[in-house]
Design a protein around this motif. Structure first.
Motif, PDB file in Angstrom:
ATOM      1  N   SER A 177      -4.118  58.817 -48.369  1.00  0.00           N
ATOM      2  CA  SER A 177      -3.996  57.367 -48.158  1.00  0.00           C
ATOM      3  C   SER A 177      -5.295  56.782 -47.607  1.00  0.00           C
ATOM      4  CB  SER A 177      -2.835  57.062 -47.211  1.00  0.00           C
ATOM      5  OG  SER A 177      -3.018  57.701 -45.954  1.00  0.00           O
ATOM      6  N   ALA A 178      -5.950  57.539 -46.719  1.00  0.00           N
ATOM      7  CA  ALA A 178      -7.238  57.081 -46.181  1.00  0.00           C
ATOM      8  C   ALA A 178      -8.304  57.065 -47.278  1.00  0.00           C
ATOM      9  CB  ALA A 178      -7.677  57.986 -45.033  1.00  0.00           C
ATOM     10  N   THR A 179      -8.216  58.021 -48.208  1.00  0.00           N
ATOM     11  CA  THR A 179      -9.146  58.063 -49.330  1.00  0.00           C
ATOM     12  C   THR A 179      -8.935  56.885 -50.266  1.00  0.00           C
ATOM     13  OG1 THR A 179      -9.159  60.483 -49.232  1.00  0.00           O
ATOM     14  CG2 THR A 179      -9.980  59.486 -51.244  1.00  0.00           C
ATOM     15  N   LEU A 180      -7.678  56.552 -50.532  1.00  0.00           N
ATOM     16  CA  LEU A 180      -7.363  55.411 -51.393  1.00  0.00           C
ATOM     17  C   LEU A 180      -7.873  54.110 -50.775  1.00  0.00           C
ATOM     18  CD1 LEU A 180      -3.723  56.421 -52.396  1.00  0.00           C
ATOM     19  CD2 LEU A 180      -5.633  56.142 -53.985  1.00  0.00           C
ATOM     20  N   LEU A 181      -7.711  53.969 -49.478  1.00  0.00           N
ATOM     21  CA  LEU A 181      -8.191  52.767 -48.798  1.00  0.00           C
ATOM     22  C   LEU A 181      -9.717  52.690 -48.865  1.00  0.00           C
ATOM     23  CD1 LEU A 181      -7.758  50.263 -47.064  1.00  0.00           C
ATOM     24  CD2 LEU A 181      -7.775  51.744 -45.044  1.00  0.00           C
ATOM     25  N   PHE A 182     -10.377  53.802 -48.588  1.00  0.00           N
ATOM     26  CA  PHE A 182     -11.837  53.834 -48.620  1.00  0.00           C
ATOM     27  C   PHE A 182     -12.362  53.474 -50.005  1.00  0.00           C
ATOM     28  CE2 PHE A 182     -15.463  56.712 -49.702  1.00  0.00           C
ATOM     29  CZ  PHE A 182     -16.457  56.022 -49.023  1.00  0.00           C
ATOM     30  N   ARG A 183     -11.759  54.017 -51.045  1.00  0.00           N
ATOM     31  CA  ARG A 183     -12.250  53.765 -52.404  1.00  0.00           C
ATOM     32  C   ARG A 183     -11.821  52.417 -52.954  1.00  0.00           C
ATOM     33  NH1 ARG A 183     -13.191  59.001 -51.961  1.00  0.00           N
ATOM     34  NH2 ARG A 183     -14.948  59.812 -53.187  1.00  0.00           N
ATOM     35  N   SER A 184     -11.006  51.692 -52.232  1.00  0.00           N
ATOM     36  CA  SER A 184     -10.726  50.312 -52.618  1.00  0.00           C
ATOM     37  C   SER A 184     -11.992  49.467 -52.544  1.00  0.00           C
ATOM     38  CB  SER A 184      -9.654  49.704 -51.701  1.00  0.00           C
ATOM     39  OG  SER A 184      -8.429  50.384 -51.830  1.00  0.00           O
ATOM     40  N   PHE A 185     -12.934  49.899 -51.701  1.00  0.00           N
ATOM     41  CA  PHE A 185     -14.184  49.164 -51.537  1.00  0.00           C
ATOM     42  C   PHE A 185     -15.130  49.360 -52.724  1.00  0.00           C
ATOM     43  CE2 PHE A 185     -12.537  49.341 -47.275  1.00  0.00           C
ATOM     44  CZ  PHE A 185     -12.886  48.108 -46.736  1.00  0.00           C
ATOM     45  N   PHE A 186     -14.714  50.154 -53.702  1.00  0.00           N
ATOM     46  CA  PHE A 186     -15.491  50.254 -54.935  1.00  0.00           C
ATOM     47  C   PHE A 186     -15.586  48.885 -55.622  1.00  0.00           C
ATOM     48  CE2 PHE A 186     -15.762  54.904 -56.501  1.00  0.00           C
ATOM     49  CZ  PHE A 186     -16.182  55.307 -55.248  1.00  0.00           C
ATOM     50  N   CYS A 187     -14.692  47.967 -55.254  1.00  0.00           N
ATOM     51  CA  CYS A 187     -14.771  46.617 -55.828  1.00  0.00           C
ATOM     52  C   CYS A 187     -16.108  45.977 -55.476  1.00  0.00           C
ATOM     53  CB  CYS A 187     -13.606  45.763 -55.344  1.00  0.00           C
ATOM     54  SG  CYS A 187     -13.575  45.439 -53.562  1.00  0.00           S
ATOM     55  N   PHE A 188     -16.615  46.210 -54.267  1.00  0.00           N
ATOM     56  CA  PHE A 188     -17.905  45.663 -53.869  1.00  0.00           C
ATOM     57  C   PHE A 188     -19.043  46.362 -54.611  1.00  0.00           C
ATOM     58  CE2 PHE A 188     -15.187  44.685 -50.203  1.00  0.00           C
ATOM     59  CZ  PHE A 188     -15.463  43.339 -50.049  1.00  0.00           C
ATOM     60  N   TRP A 189     -18.886  47.659 -54.821  1.00  0.00           N
ATOM     61  CA  TRP A 189     -19.909  48.427 -55.510  1.00  0.00           C
ATOM     62  C   TRP A 189     -20.131  47.904 -56.928  1.00  0.00           C
ATOM     63  CZ3 TRP A 189     -19.825  54.523 -55.527  1.00  0.00           C
ATOM     64  CH2 TRP A 189     -20.989  54.987 -56.127  1.00  0.00           C
ATOM     65  N   TRP A 190     -19.056  47.898 -57.721  1.00  0.00           N
ATOM     66  CA  TRP A 190     -19.206  47.556 -59.129  1.00  0.00           C
ATOM     67  C   TRP A 190     -19.333  46.058 -59.350  1.00  0.00           C
ATOM     68  CZ3 TRP A 190     -21.012  50.952 -62.179  1.00  0.00           C
ATOM     69  CH2 TRP A 190     -20.793  52.315 -61.893  1.00  0.00           C
ATOM     70  N   GLY A 191     -18.786  45.250 -58.432  1.00  0.00           N
ATOM     71  CA  GLY A 191     -18.994  43.809 -58.527  1.00  0.00           C
ATOM     72  C   GLY A 191     -20.446  43.438 -58.295  1.00  0.00           C
ATOM     73  N   THR A 192     -21.045  44.009 -57.240  1.00  0.00           N
ATOM     74  CA  THR A 192     -22.453  43.701 -56.947  1.00  0.00           C
ATOM     75  C   THR A 192     -23.392  44.373 -57.943  1.00  0.00           C
ATOM     76  OG1 THR A 192     -22.570  45.530 -55.334  1.00  0.00           O
ATOM     77  CG2 THR A 192     -22.030  43.327 -54.490  1.00  0.00           C
ATOM     78  N   TYR A 193     -22.969  45.495 -58.504  1.00  0.00           N
ATOM     79  CA  TYR A 193     -23.792  46.134 -59.544  1.00  0.00           C
ATOM     80  C   TYR A 193     -23.997  45.168 -60.710  1.00  0.00           C
ATOM     81  CZ  TYR A 193     -25.287  49.426 -63.153  1.00  0.00           C
ATOM     82  OH  TYR A 193     -25.989  50.062 -64.148  1.00  0.00           O
ATOM     83  N   ASP A 194     -22.942  44.484 -61.099  1.00  0.00           N
ATOM     84  CA  ASP A 194     -23.043  43.518 -62.185  1.00  0.00           C
ATOM     85  C   ASP A 194     -23.921  42.334 -61.773  1.00  0.00           C
ATOM     86  OD1 ASP A 194     -22.170  42.488 -64.826  1.00  0.00           O
ATOM     87  OD2 ASP A 194     -21.201  40.944 -63.621  1.00  0.00           O
TER      88      ASP A 194
END
Length: 318
Positions: A197-214
């Protein structure tokens, strides 16, 4: 790019929303082989930073004065092998994580573009490009997908990294396989997936990664004359650092959860218990303990991975 303990996708990959060339399928093996060497390069450069990060995150303030002191103590007491403890799980797991992460990211991007953001072609029959919010959503969903492999890999890695004994005979786990076997034998599947569950929460922040990548990619394309690989490299590196700035506190809590004793001696039955413990021990600064080695790791690790990837791709026959 960083991860950490997170494994980052290669900065030079093409946008999965675009159709690959017809000959791409015959060259798939090249990407797989090059990815292996990329993972080795990234591990070689990045894992020592990750070990220092995890140790700073999971020990009390008095144990190490800072990142440099942690590195020097580790080298002095355990040698070079000490900074590479727990390296085998991510090295093996990253091949699978890359495949699932990038594959699912491509599927989610196309699904969102075709069914949500641009379900109808324009007047000229051309389909619009996926907007930034679409890239962010696809990144978050891909992060959740890969968590089911990344969770156990990072769990085993974290437990190996906090073994401070220099002599193997004094350690609880002799290596990743031994750690996995003992965890499964004593605590079952739930023990192996401890901290999911902690891993799922942490990887929710991938939205910032791929959003800013674009965002970075479009900026460099419009305002610079950089080549496509250079744009991918800089956009990937910068977006990875944005990801870590936004996600790092959740990573600290995740590491505390993953290194928590299993069984009756467990200190943090819930995520918020670990979060409260970090605050109680060091206040807001506790959520950023170990951030410097993590942040410094991002560019060199990604740069070496990219060099290895591109070199192998050029060396392999078509």
């Amino acid at each position: 790019m960083s991860s950490t303990a997170v494994r980052e996708p290669l900065a030079g990959l093409e946008d999965p929303t675009e159709e690959p060339p017809k000959s791409a399928s015959s060259k798939n093996y090249k990407g797989f082989v090059a990815g292996v060497f990329s993972g080795i390069a990234k591990l070689s450069v990045g894992h020592p930073f990750d070990t220092v990060k995890v140790r700073l995150q999971t020990t009390d303030k008095a144990h190490f004065k800072g990142p440099l002191d942690c590195l020097l103590q580790t080298l002095r007491n355990e040698g070079v092998k000490g900074i590479y403890k727990g390296a085998t799980p991510p090295l093996v797991g990253w091949m699978f994580m890359d495949s699932i992460m990038l594959g699912s990211l491509s599927v989610y991007r196309r699904a969102l573009n075709d069914n949500v953001f641009n379900p109808r072609p324009g007047l000229m029959g051309e389909q619009g490009k996926l907007p930034v919010i679409g890239h962010a959503m696809a990144g978050m969903m891909a992060g959740w997908t890969v968590s089911f492999i990344a969770g156990p890999v990072e769990h085993i890695k974290a437990r190996l990294q906090v073994q401070y004994q220099a002599e193997k005979s004094k350690r609880l786990y002799s290596g990743p396989i031994d750690c996995l076997k003992k965890t499964f034998r004593n605590y079952g599947v739930r023990g192996v997936f401890h901290g999911l569950s902690a891993t799922l929460l942490f990887r929710s922040f991938f939205c910032f990664w791929w959003g800013t990548y674009d965002i970075f990619t479009r900026f460099f394309q419009s305002h610079t004359s950089l080549s496509t690989p250079a744009i991918n490299f800089w956009a990937g590196g910068l977006s990875a650092q944005i990801f870590w700035i936004t996600s790092y506190p959740s990573d600290v809590v995740k590491q505390r959860v993953m290194t928590d004793p299993l069984g009756p001696d467990r200190k943090f039955p819930r995520w918020r218990d670990a979060a409260k413990a970090v605050w109680r021990e060091n206040g807001w600064r506790g959520y950023w303990r170990g951030f410097v080695p993590c942040f410094l790791r991002a560019f060199p690790a990604n740069a070496m991975a990219l060099v290895a990837f591109e070199s192998v791709m050029r060396a392999l026959p078509a």
